[in-house]
Motif scaffolding. Structure first.
Motif, PDB file in Angstrom:
ATOM      1  N   LEU B 335      32.300  24.547  38.802  1.00 50.15           N
ATOM      2  CA  LEU B 335      32.633  24.048  40.137  1.00 50.15           C
ATOM      3  C   LEU B 335      33.817  23.102  40.056  1.00 50.15           C
ATOM      4  O   LEU B 335      33.805  22.133  39.302  1.00 50.15           O
ATOM      5  CB  LEU B 335      31.422  23.325  40.748  1.00 50.15           C
ATOM      6  CG  LEU B 335      30.156  24.173  40.911  1.00 50.15           C
ATOM      7  CD1 LEU B 335      29.027  23.323  41.481  1.00 50.15           C
ATOM      8  CD2 LEU B 335      30.404  25.373  41.802  1.00 50.15           C
ATOM      9  N   TRP B 336      34.831  23.408  40.846  1.00 46.90           N
ATOM     10  CA  TRP B 336      36.049  22.613  40.882  1.00 46.90           C
ATOM     11  C   TRP B 336      35.823  21.264  41.535  1.00 46.90           C
ATOM     12  O   TRP B 336      35.027  21.148  42.465  1.00 46.90           O
ATOM     13  CB  TRP B 336      37.092  23.400  41.684  1.00 46.90           C
ATOM     14  CG  TRP B 336      38.272  22.585  42.083  1.00 46.90           C
ATOM     15  CD1 TRP B 336      39.265  22.157  41.261  1.00 46.90           C
ATOM     16  CD2 TRP B 336      38.590  22.096  43.391  1.00 46.90           C
ATOM     17  NE1 TRP B 336      40.183  21.437  41.988  1.00 46.90           N
ATOM     18  CE2 TRP B 336      39.794  21.380  43.293  1.00 46.90           C
ATOM     19  CE3 TRP B 336      37.981  22.208  44.643  1.00 46.90           C
ATOM     20  CZ2 TRP B 336      40.403  20.773  44.394  1.00 46.90           C
ATOM     21  CZ3 TRP B 336      38.575  21.593  45.744  1.00 46.90           C
ATOM     22  CH2 TRP B 336      39.770  20.888  45.607  1.00 46.90           C
ATOM     23  N   GLU B 337      36.525  20.244  41.026  1.00 50.05           N
ATOM     24  CA  GLU B 337      36.535  18.938  41.698  1.00 50.05           C
ATOM     25  C   GLU B 337      37.984  18.490  41.861  1.00 50.05           C
ATOM     26  O   GLU B 337      38.832  18.808  41.028  1.00 50.05           O
ATOM     27  CB  GLU B 337      35.740  17.904  40.888  1.00 50.05           C
ATOM     28  CG  GLU B 337      34.242  18.134  40.988  1.00 50.05           C
ATOM     29  CD  GLU B 337      33.415  17.112  40.222  1.00 50.05           C
ATOM     30  OE1 GLU B 337      33.968  16.080  39.807  1.00 50.05           O
ATOM     31  OE2 GLU B 337      32.213  17.381  40.039  1.00 50.05           O
ATOM     32  N   PRO B 338      38.268  17.761  42.945  1.00 49.90           N
ATOM     33  CA  PRO B 338      39.666  17.426  43.274  1.00 49.90           C
ATOM     34  C   PRO B 338      40.426  16.681  42.177  1.00 49.90           C
ATOM     35  O   PRO B 338      41.638  16.820  42.070  1.00 49.90           O
ATOM     36  CB  PRO B 338      39.522  16.545  44.527  1.00 49.90           C
ATOM     37  CG  PRO B 338      38.222  16.949  45.126  1.00 49.90           C
ATOM     38  CD  PRO B 338      37.330  17.325  43.990  1.00 49.90           C
ATOM     39  N   ASP B 339      39.727  15.886  41.358  1.00 53.29           N
ATOM     40  CA  ASP B 339      40.448  15.111  40.347  1.00 53.29           C
ATOM     41  C   ASP B 339      40.671  15.860  39.039  1.00 53.29           C
ATOM     42  O   ASP B 339      41.226  15.307  38.087  1.00 53.29           O
ATOM     43  CB  ASP B 339      39.677  13.808  40.049  1.00 53.29           C
ATOM     44  CG  ASP B 339      39.695  12.871  41.243  1.00 53.29           C
ATOM     45  OD1 ASP B 339      40.624  13.009  42.080  1.00 53.29           O
ATOM     46  OD2 ASP B 339      38.796  12.023  41.351  1.00 53.29           O
ATOM     47  N   ASP B 340      40.228  17.107  38.966  1.00 55.74           N
ATOM     48  CA  ASP B 340      40.373  17.859  37.717  1.00 55.74           C
ATOM     49  C   ASP B 340      41.851  18.039  37.352  1.00 55.74           C
ATOM     50  O   ASP B 340      42.704  18.236  38.223  1.00 55.74           O
ATOM     51  CB  ASP B 340      39.734  19.257  37.856  1.00 55.74           C
ATOM     52  CG  ASP B 340      38.222  19.189  37.953  1.00 55.74           C
ATOM     53  OD1 ASP B 340      37.649  18.141  37.592  1.00 55.74           O
ATOM     54  OD2 ASP B 340      37.617  20.189  38.390  1.00 55.74           O
ATOM     55  N   GLU B 341      42.102  18.013  36.036  1.00 57.77           N
ATOM     56  CA  GLU B 341      43.448  18.325  35.543  1.00 57.77           C
ATOM     57  C   GLU B 341      43.567  19.850  35.472  1.00 57.77           C
ATOM     58  O   GLU B 341      42.633  20.534  35.053  1.00 57.77           O
ATOM     59  CB  GLU B 341      43.620  17.709  34.147  1.00 57.77           C
ATOM     60  CG  GLU B 341      44.988  17.912  33.552  1.00 57.77           C
ATOM     61  CD  GLU B 341      45.057  17.468  32.085  1.00 57.77           C
ATOM     62  OE1 GLU B 341      45.990  17.892  31.395  1.00 57.77           O
ATOM     63  OE2 GLU B 341      44.160  16.695  31.641  1.00 57.77           O
ATOM     64  N   ILE B 342      44.723  20.362  35.896  1.00 59.52           N
ATOM     65  CA  ILE B 342      44.892  21.817  35.990  1.00 59.52           C
ATOM     66  C   ILE B 342      45.771  22.336  34.853  1.00 59.52           C
ATOM     67  O   ILE B 342      46.857  21.799  34.616  1.00 59.52           O
ATOM     68  CB  ILE B 342      45.570  22.182  37.336  1.00 59.52           C
ATOM     69  CG1 ILE B 342      44.803  21.594  38.521  1.00 59.52           C
ATOM     70  CG2 ILE B 342      45.736  23.702  37.466  1.00 59.52           C
ATOM     71  CD1 ILE B 342      43.403  22.106  38.684  1.00 59.52           C
ATOM     72  N   VAL B 343      45.309  23.352  34.168  1.00 60.43           N
ATOM     73  CA  VAL B 343      46.126  24.019  33.149  1.00 60.43           C
ATOM     74  C   VAL B 343      46.193  25.499  33.494  1.00 60.43           C
ATOM     75  O   VAL B 343      45.156  26.150  33.674  1.00 60.43           O
ATOM     76  CB  VAL B 343      45.525  23.852  31.730  1.00 60.43           C
ATOM     77  CG1 VAL B 343      46.327  24.656  30.705  1.00 60.43           C
ATOM     78  CG2 VAL B 343      45.478  22.379  31.341  1.00 60.43           C
ATOM     79  N   VAL B 344      47.407  26.030  33.614  1.00 53.91           N
ATOM     80  CA  VAL B 344      47.571  27.449  33.933  1.00 53.91           C
ATOM     81  C   VAL B 344      47.814  28.217  32.646  1.00 53.91           C
ATOM     82  O   VAL B 344      48.652  27.832  31.826  1.00 53.91           O
ATOM     83  CB  VAL B 344      48.739  27.667  34.913  1.00 53.91           C
ATOM     84  CG1 VAL B 344      48.914  29.162  35.217  1.00 53.91           C
ATOM     85  CG2 VAL B 344      48.508  26.886  36.202  1.00 53.91           C
ATOM     86  N   ARG B 345      47.056  29.264  32.442  1.00 55.92           N
ATOM     87  CA  ARG B 345      47.235  30.152  31.282  1.00 55.92           C
ATOM     88  C   ARG B 345      47.842  31.446  31.788  1.00 55.92           C
ATOM     89  O   ARG B 345      47.201  32.205  32.495  1.00 55.92           O
ATOM     90  CB  ARG B 345      45.880  30.444  30.629  1.00 55.92           C
ATOM     91  CG  ARG B 345      45.333  29.299  29.803  1.00 55.92           C
ATOM     92  CD  ARG B 345      43.897  29.534  29.380  1.00 55.92           C
ATOM     93  NE  ARG B 345      43.670  30.774  28.628  1.00 55.92           N
ATOM     94  CZ  ARG B 345      43.919  30.924  27.326  1.00 55.92           C
ATOM     95  NH1 ARG B 345      44.454  29.936  26.641  1.00 55.92           N
ATOM     96  NH2 ARG B 345      43.656  32.065  26.724  1.00 55.92           N
ATOM     97  N   GLY B 346      49.085  31.668  31.379  1.00 58.05           N
ATOM     98  CA  GLY B 346      49.749  32.894  31.795  1.00 58.05           C
ATOM     99  C   GLY B 346      50.685  32.638  32.969  1.00 58.05           C
ATOM    100  O   GLY B 346      50.786  31.526  33.473  1.00 58.05           O
ATOM    101  N   ASP B 347      51.336  33.700  33.401  1.00 56.17           N
ATOM    102  CA  ASP B 347      52.361  33.621  34.426  1.00 56.17           C
ATOM    103  C   ASP B 347      51.762  34.071  35.754  1.00 56.17           C
ATOM    104  O   ASP B 347      51.335  35.217  35.900  1.00 56.17           O
ATOM    105  CB  ASP B 347      53.519  34.546  34.000  1.00 56.17           C
ATOM    106  CG  ASP B 347      54.582  34.667  35.071  1.00 56.17           C
ATOM    107  OD1 ASP B 347      54.575  33.837  36.007  1.00 56.17           O
ATOM    108  OD2 ASP B 347      55.407  35.583  34.963  1.00 56.17           O
ATOM    109  N   MET B 348      51.729  33.176  36.725  1.00 52.77           N
ATOM    110  CA  MET B 348      51.123  33.514  38.013  1.00 52.77           C
ATOM    111  C   MET B 348      51.840  34.693  38.679  1.00 52.77           C
ATOM    112  O   MET B 348      51.219  35.490  39.363  1.00 52.77           O
ATOM    113  CB  MET B 348      51.103  32.287  38.935  1.00 52.77           C
ATOM    114  CG  MET B 348      50.146  31.204  38.440  1.00 52.77           C
ATOM    115  SD  MET B 348      50.179  29.664  39.406  1.00 52.77           S
ATOM    116  CE  MET B 348      48.846  29.915  40.545  1.00 52.77           C
ATOM    117  N   GLU B 349      53.147  34.782  38.454  1.00 58.11           N
ATOM    118  CA  GLU B 349      53.920  35.880  39.045  1.00 58.11           C
ATOM    119  C   GLU B 349      53.438  37.247  38.557  1.00 58.11           C
ATOM    120  O   GLU B 349      53.564  38.251  39.255  1.00 58.11           O
ATOM    121  CB  GLU B 349      55.407  35.733  38.708  1.00 58.11           C
ATOM    122  CG  GLU B 349      56.101  34.582  39.416  1.00 58.11           C
ATOM    123  CD  GLU B 349      56.214  34.828  40.915  1.00 58.11           C
ATOM    124  OE1 GLU B 349      56.526  35.972  41.308  1.00 58.11           O
ATOM    125  OE2 GLU B 349      55.967  33.885  41.693  1.00 58.11           O
TER     126      GLU B 349
END
Lengths: 104, 406
Positions: B335-349
């Motif tokens: 479950l996501w929470e607003p203060d979470d740090e975000i890491v993206v794996r891969g290219d969203m495009e």
């Protein structure tokens, strides 16, 4: 009707009639075998994992990307692993043998 | 005399509980009571393949209809429970039938939240929760029909995607400033907003609804900015509310759902509950939650059925969900929470990537988009709560399972 031969996690083997055109997962579920199949067959959860008897592997359609990616991350993954929801049962598969994989 | 177990609610939780009771050897009487006229079925496809007309209704059934006869599970379909008597241990149905129970499972699920704005009573306004709802929407989706959708959550967006694929004009109105705001981070919302707009959806964010307008029949939405959105049908997806009334009437503890323990037990030793309707502890998350998901319905029902048989196996899983929109398969764990740090794996495009949510240095949740390989390892990592190096995590070439061993 074609036959599906199923080995349970306890090692008991039995034979059930398989309806054509539905998935092996549905046949397992309808016959009360222990596959959770939580997602209902949309290749989302890997809870319908089976091992397919080696001699049948070539007769099955290849794994799609989603299925392959899910399976490969299972600890119980083997070369003959399949998600049973992704195998449509046909007359050609009369006599198909599967073993239900461990729950994880 | 054999025991009688009654299950109130024939949704996925109720159906699964009945099946589990039998598969675990219960030989007593099982009565499964449901308001709808269908055997238990899977709801997730309703807003996806079933709405698209790609799935016959029988394919949504959890078990084939003859399963219940074969397993000697008595169905009471199209029936509603009007009263429960805890002292006498009886359940009364709307047809006057009274059935005694030894154990009772409340799997009453949830119902759609309804809008009360002016015009809410007009015809042509649809909600989406059950098979009949979808049949109504499909009948209204005649070629060329324009859809005015209220709410940009899973339901609204899945309906939008199906309707665009079928060539309908679609407008989606959302009061919050982004889509799926309850469940994903802003980056993921932005990605989905772009996808929907590129698919031709007219997406109106940060815009509330003030009224449905029409002469007896829905003709247009009136929005908070004063504009109007004409449509041939409206579809509203603004969430669901748990069906707790029966539990309340008999004095069970209710607090955003029927309060149960990790085995699905209420404070009455003969009454259990499972599914959308429960507020239950989750040791992985370290708090009580109410979940609206199939994973919860199925797994909690299995645990509750076992508890009814006296076998205590705690239900404690990482919550997970999925949503299909266009060619995108979104899987969410945790479950996501607003203060979470975000890491993206891969290219969203590339439309194949994962978004990982870090909390206190450990993975707390993940959104997997067309990137199934990250899903199962992420669930294990969420459970393990082990610290991960964000820089290494950001490299999509490093398999997630490698973090399990560090």
């Amino acid at each position: 009707m074609a036959k599906l031969i199923v080995t349970t996690r306890e090692g008991e083997t039995s034979e059930v009639e398989g309806e054509r055109g539905i998935s092996v997962m549905e046949i397992l579920r309808d016959n009360d075998f222990e596959v959770a199949a939580i997602c209902g067959g949309c290749c989302s959860c890997a809870t319908c994992h089976v091992y397919v008897d080696e001699e049948w592997m070539d007769k099955l359609p290849a794994r799609e990307e989603d299925e392959r990616e899910l399976l490969e991350e299972l600890e119980s993954f083997k070369d003959n692993s399949r998600l049973s929801c992704q195998i449509e049962f046909t007359d050609d598969l009369d006599g198909l043998q599967v073993t239900i994989a461990p729950d994880e | 005399m054999t025991d009688t177990f009654i299950i109130v609610g024939a949704g996925q939780a109720g159906g699964q509980a009945a099946a589990t009771l039998r598969s675990k050897g219960f030989e007593g009487r099982i009565v499964l009571i449901g308001e709808e006229n269908y055997v238990p079925y899977e709801r997730p496809p309703l807003s996806k393949a079933f709405l698209a007309g790609e799935l016959p209704v029988e394919k949504t059934f959890l078990k084939k209809p003859d399963f219940y006869d074969n397993k000697n599970i008595e169905l009471r379909l199209g029936r509603r429970v009007v009263a429960i008597d805890r002292q006498a241990r009886t359940v009364n149905l709307d047809n006057g039938e009274s059935i005694g129970y030894d154990k009772l499972l409340l799997a009453t699920g949830s119902r759609v939240r309804k809008l009360t704005v002016p015009g809410a009573e007009l015809s042509g306004i649809h909600y989406l929760r059950d098979i009949a709802d979808v049949e109504g929407i499909r009948a209204a989706m005649k070629p060329g029909a324009r859809l005015a959708i209220v709410g940009a959550g899973y339901i609204g967006l899945e309906v939008a995607a199906v309707a665009r694929k079928l060539g309908h004009e679609v407008t989606v109105v959302e009061a919050l400033d982004r889509v799926m705001a309850r469940v994903v981070a802003p980056q993921v919302s932005a990605f989905y907003e772009k996808v929907h707009r590129e698919a031709g959806v007219d997406l109106r964010l940060g815009t509330g609804l003030t009224a449905f307008e029409g002469d007896g029949r829905f003709e247009q939405l009136r929005l908070t900015d004063g504009s109007a959105v004409p449509g041939d049908l409206a579809v509203v997806g603004i969430g669901i509310v748990p069906n707790v009334e029966l539990a309340q009437e008999i004095g069970l503890k209710v607090d955003n759902g029927i309060v149960v323990d990790e085995y699905g037990r209420t404070e009455d030793p003969d009454i259990f509950a499972a599914g959308d309707v429960t507020n239950h502890p989750n040791a992985i998350l370290g708090r009580n939650i109410r979940l609206e998901s199939v994973q919860n319905a199925m797994s909690q029902a299995m645990a509750a059925a076992l508890a009814m048989l006296g076998h205590l196996e705690a239900y404690n899983e990482v919550p997970w969900f999925w949503s299909d929109q266009y060619d995108l398969k979104l899987q969410i764990a945790g479950l996501w929470e607003p203060d979470d740090e975000i890491v993206v794996r891969g290219d969203m495009e590339s439309r194949k990537f994962s978004v990982v949510y870090l909390r206190d240095g450990a993975i707390a949740a993940i959104n997997v988009i067309n990137n199934m390989r990250d899903f199962l390892p992420a669930k294990k990592l969420i459970e393990a709560k082990s610290k991960v190096d964000p820089a290494r995590l950001a490299d999509p070439e490093v398999p997630l399972k490698e973090f399990l061993t560090t």
